[in-house]
Motif scaffolding. Structure first.
Motif, PDB file in Angstrom:
ATOM      1  N   SER A 183       0.834  -1.192   0.000  1.00 53.39           N
ATOM      2  CA  SER A 183       0.000   0.000   0.000  1.00 53.39           C
ATOM      3  C   SER A 183       0.875   1.251   0.000  1.00 53.39           C
ATOM      4  N   ILE A 184       0.217   2.392  -0.213  1.00 48.89           N
ATOM      5  CA  ILE A 184       0.901   3.673  -0.046  1.00 48.89           C
ATOM      6  C   ILE A 184       1.272   3.837   1.431  1.00 48.89           C
ATOM      7  N   ILE A 185       2.510   4.250   1.671  1.00 49.14           N
ATOM      8  CA  ILE A 185       2.982   4.518   3.032  1.00 49.14           C
ATOM      9  C   ILE A 185       3.362   5.993   3.115  1.00 49.14           C
ATOM     10  N   VAL A 186       2.837   6.687   4.112  1.00 50.17           N
ATOM     11  CA  VAL A 186       3.200   8.084   4.338  1.00 50.17           C
ATOM     12  C   VAL A 186       4.006   8.153   5.633  1.00 50.17           C
ATOM     13  N   ILE A 187       5.211   8.709   5.556  1.00 50.60           N
ATOM     14  CA  ILE A 187       6.114   8.779   6.709  1.00 50.60           C
ATOM     15  C   ILE A 187       6.330  10.238   7.070  1.00 50.60           C
ATOM     16  N   TYR A 188       6.099  10.561   8.346  1.00 50.72           N
ATOM     17  CA  TYR A 188       6.193  11.948   8.810  1.00 50.72           C
ATOM     18  C   TYR A 188       7.526  12.157   9.532  1.00 50.72           C
ATOM     19  N   HIS A 189       8.427  12.881   8.872  1.00 48.62           N
ATOM     20  CA  HIS A 189       9.731  13.163   9.472  1.00 48.62           C
ATOM     21  C   HIS A 189       9.621  14.453  10.301  1.00 48.62           C
ATOM     22  N   THR A 190       8.760  14.383  11.306  1.00 46.50           N
ATOM     23  CA  THR A 190       8.454  15.539  12.148  1.00 46.50           C
ATOM     24  C   THR A 190       8.325  15.063  13.591  1.00 46.50           C
ATOM     25  N   ASN A 191       8.090  15.986  14.487  1.00 39.60           N
ATOM     26  CA  ASN A 191       7.758  15.605  15.854  1.00 39.60           C
ATOM     27  C   ASN A 191       6.393  14.930  15.859  1.00 39.60           C
ATOM     28  N   PRO A 192       6.170  13.971  16.759  1.00 40.79           N
ATOM     29  CA  PRO A 192       4.869  13.300  16.835  1.00 40.79           C
ATOM     30  C   PRO A 192       3.722  14.303  16.924  1.00 40.79           C
ATOM     31  N   PRO A 263      10.531   8.175  12.815  1.00 42.49           N
ATOM     32  CA  PRO A 263       9.367   8.845  12.234  1.00 42.49           C
ATOM     33  C   PRO A 263       8.124   7.956  12.214  1.00 42.49           C
ATOM     34  N   ILE A 264       7.003   8.547  12.577  1.00 39.62           N
ATOM     35  CA  ILE A 264       5.726   7.826  12.549  1.00 39.62           C
ATOM     36  C   ILE A 264       5.266   7.665  11.093  1.00 39.62           C
ATOM     37  N   ALA A 265       4.681   6.508  10.800  1.00 41.68           N
ATOM     38  CA  ALA A 265       4.218   6.227   9.439  1.00 41.68           C
ATOM     39  C   ALA A 265       2.770   5.747   9.451  1.00 41.68           C
ATOM     40  N   GLU A 266       2.120   5.914   8.328  1.00 40.62           N
ATOM     41  CA  GLU A 266       0.768   5.387   8.136  1.00 40.62           C
ATOM     42  C   GLU A 266       0.734   4.603   6.826  1.00 40.62           C
ATOM     43  N   GLU A 267       0.184   3.400   6.894  1.00 47.31           N
ATOM     44  CA  GLU A 267       0.020   2.571   5.700  1.00 47.31           C
ATOM     45  C   GLU A 267      -1.456   2.499   5.377  1.00 47.31           C
ATOM     46  N   PHE A 268      -1.827   2.848   4.142  1.00 45.21           N
ATOM     47  CA  PHE A 268      -3.239   2.971   3.776  1.00 45.21           C
ATOM     48  C   PHE A 268      -3.727   1.688   3.112  1.00 45.21           C
ATOM     49  N   ILE A 269      -4.423   0.873   3.911  1.00 43.11           N
ATOM     50  CA  ILE A 269      -4.924  -0.418   3.428  1.00 43.11           C
ATOM     51  C   ILE A 269      -6.096  -0.190   2.464  1.00 43.11           C
ATOM     52  N   ILE A 270      -7.097   0.572   2.891  1.00 45.19           N
ATOM     53  CA  ILE A 270      -8.177   1.042   2.011  1.00 45.19           C
ATOM     54  C   ILE A 270      -8.223   2.561   2.153  1.00 45.19           C
ATOM     55  N   SER A 271      -8.105   3.261   1.041  1.00 44.22           N
ATOM     56  CA  SER A 271      -7.928   4.708   1.073  1.00 44.22           C
ATOM     57  C   SER A 271      -8.948   5.421   0.188  1.00 44.22           C
ATOM     58  N   PRO A 272      -8.912   6.750   0.171  1.00 42.07           N
ATOM     59  CA  PRO A 272      -9.803   7.505  -0.722  1.00 42.07           C
ATOM     60  C   PRO A 272      -9.551   7.238  -2.197  1.00 42.07           C
ATOM     61  N   LEU A 273      -8.420   6.655  -2.554  1.00 38.81           N
ATOM     62  CA  LEU A 273      -8.191   6.277  -3.945  1.00 38.81           C
ATOM     63  C   LEU A 273      -8.862   4.954  -4.290  1.00 38.81           C
ATOM     64  N   ASP A 274      -9.465   4.314  -3.272  1.00 36.29           N
ATOM     65  CA  ASP A 274     -10.161   3.042  -3.494  1.00 36.29           C
ATOM     66  C   ASP A 274     -11.672   3.205  -3.443  1.00 36.29           C
ATOM     67  N   VAL A 275     -12.167   3.922  -2.432  1.00 38.75           N
ATOM     68  CA  VAL A 275     -13.616   4.025  -2.210  1.00 38.75           C
ATOM     69  C   VAL A 275     -13.996   5.442  -1.786  1.00 38.75           C
ATOM     70  N   ASP A 280     -15.291   3.148   5.263  1.00 37.90           N
ATOM     71  CA  ASP A 280     -14.568   1.964   4.798  1.00 37.90           C
ATOM     72  C   ASP A 280     -13.058   2.181   4.730  1.00 37.90           C
ATOM     73  N   TYR A 281     -12.585   3.350   5.133  1.00 42.67           N
ATOM     74  CA  TYR A 281     -11.140   3.589   5.123  1.00 42.67           C
ATOM     75  C   TYR A 281     -10.476   2.755   6.223  1.00 42.67           C
ATOM     76  N   VAL A 282      -9.335   2.161   5.886  1.00 43.20           N
ATOM     77  CA  VAL A 282      -8.566   1.379   6.860  1.00 43.20           C
ATOM     78  C   VAL A 282      -7.110   1.834   6.782  1.00 43.20           C
ATOM     79  N   THR A 283      -6.579   2.291   7.918  1.00 44.38           N
ATOM     80  CA  THR A 283      -5.217   2.818   7.969  1.00 44.38           C
ATOM     81  C   THR A 283      -4.441   2.131   9.085  1.00 44.38           C
ATOM     82  N   LYS A 284      -3.237   1.698   8.766  1.00 47.02           N
ATOM     83  CA  LYS A 284      -2.362   1.110   9.778  1.00 47.02           C
ATOM     84  C   LYS A 284      -1.370   2.177  10.246  1.00 47.02           C
ATOM     85  N   ILE A 285      -1.330   2.433  11.537  1.00 47.40           N
ATOM     86  CA  ILE A 285      -0.403   3.395  12.124  1.00 47.40           C
ATOM     87  C   ILE A 285       0.821   2.634  12.629  1.00 47.40           C
TER      88      ILE A 285
END
Length: 293
Positions: A183-192, A263-275, A280-285
């Motif tokens: 899936s698309i992974i977004v990684i935040y190189h910032t403070n939590p 850095p904290i990351a989010e993996e988008f299992i079901i995203s706005p590009l799907d539905v 129905d959005y599912v995101t793994k933190i």
């Protein structure tokens, strides 16, 4: 005039329609060579039939009009070899792109199945008063190869998701025949939590790819990520409400003998590009952690 052929006759002999022959004449590829001075009619010669059959064979191989013209203007074996090799390489690249798209479909299908299972688990098996211990896990994330894009985003709004950046990653993979593995992974190189506070954020958008494809791309487009222990949890539903899960996870980390180590990351299992349906959005933190000793 037994050595001359009308367009109808040449059409029957070559099994090429008269419409196509007129088109070939119009673009200057294959034109009648004889003109009757009395009637003004134009005729094809007997010798030209061979050229037309060559056109038919090469056209069947997918040659463009320009390539066909080149083959007729320079009938040497060396030119023909060059044209055939160029077409073969073009097909080879097309096959890679199609295989990458096929794989992208399979990966997307697997994501949707995984997402559906998680939706069922969270919607029907976990009540609002479920202990946070039951939805947070400690996992070891194996090392992955990522293709990525990273930039500073001014006054970043987490809920906007920057979908155009996601599409850039997908297209970078499919257009270059790169096999996507997740899936698309977004990684935040910032403070939590900075990504929720309208601050300028250093944000990385990435996709897992296989090691062979990673070796073909330039080093500033790929990198390795993973091989660390992480606190993980899934969030099901409207992405604009995901901050609450981040806060719960950070509290859990701080009270259970761990600290954030990357850095904290989010993996988008079901995203706005799907539905369209936000429920129905599912995101793994994914929060990298280490034990406090």
């Amino acid at each position: 005039m037994k050595d001359f052929y009308t367009i109808g006759m040449i059409s029957k002999l070559s099994k090429i329609s008269t419409e196509t022959l007129r088109y070939y004449d119009k673009v200057g590829l294959f034109c009648p060579k004889h003109r009757d001075e009395d009637t003004g009619y134009r005729y094809y010669t007997k010798d030209s039939l061979t050229a037309l059959l060559i056109i038919r064979r090469l056209r069947n191989l997918g040659f463009s009009i320009e390539a066909l013209k080149s083959a007729l203007e320079d009938p040497s074996l060396s030119n023909l070899k060059s044209l055939l090799l160029e077409k073969s390489q073009e097909y080879e690249q097309s096959i890679k792109v199609l295989e990458a798209r096929e794989n992208a479909c399979k990966i997307a299908y697997e994501r949707i199945i995984k997402g559906e299972n998680l939706i069922g688990l969270f919607k029907y098996n976990i009540s609002s008063d479920t202990d946070i211990e039951n939805i947070i896990k400690i996992d070891f994330l194996p090392e992955k190869n990522l293709v990525y894009s990273r930039k500073i985003m001014d006054s970043y709004i987490n809920s906007d998701l920057s979908l155009s950046r996601w599409i850039d990653i997908y297209e970078k993979c499919t257009e270059n025949g790169i096999e996507m593995k997740g899936s698309i992974i977004v990684i935040y190189h910032t403070n939590p939590l900075d990504q929720f506070l309208l601050k300028d954020c250093d944000v990385e958008f990435a996709m897992e790819i296989n090691s062979d494809d990673a070796s073909k791309l330039s080093k500033n487009k790929t990198r390795k990520w993973g091989s660390f222990m992480a606190c993980t949890s899934y969030f099901v539903g409207d992405y604009s409400k995901i901050m609450s899960r981040h806060v719960e996870m950070i509290k859990w980390i701080n009270t259970n003998g761990y600290r954030i180590s990357g850095p904290i990351a989010e993996e988008f299992i079901i995203s706005p590009l799907d539905v369209y349906n936000t429920e129905d959005y599912v995101t793994k933190i994914i929060i990298p952690i280490e034990e406090i000793k």
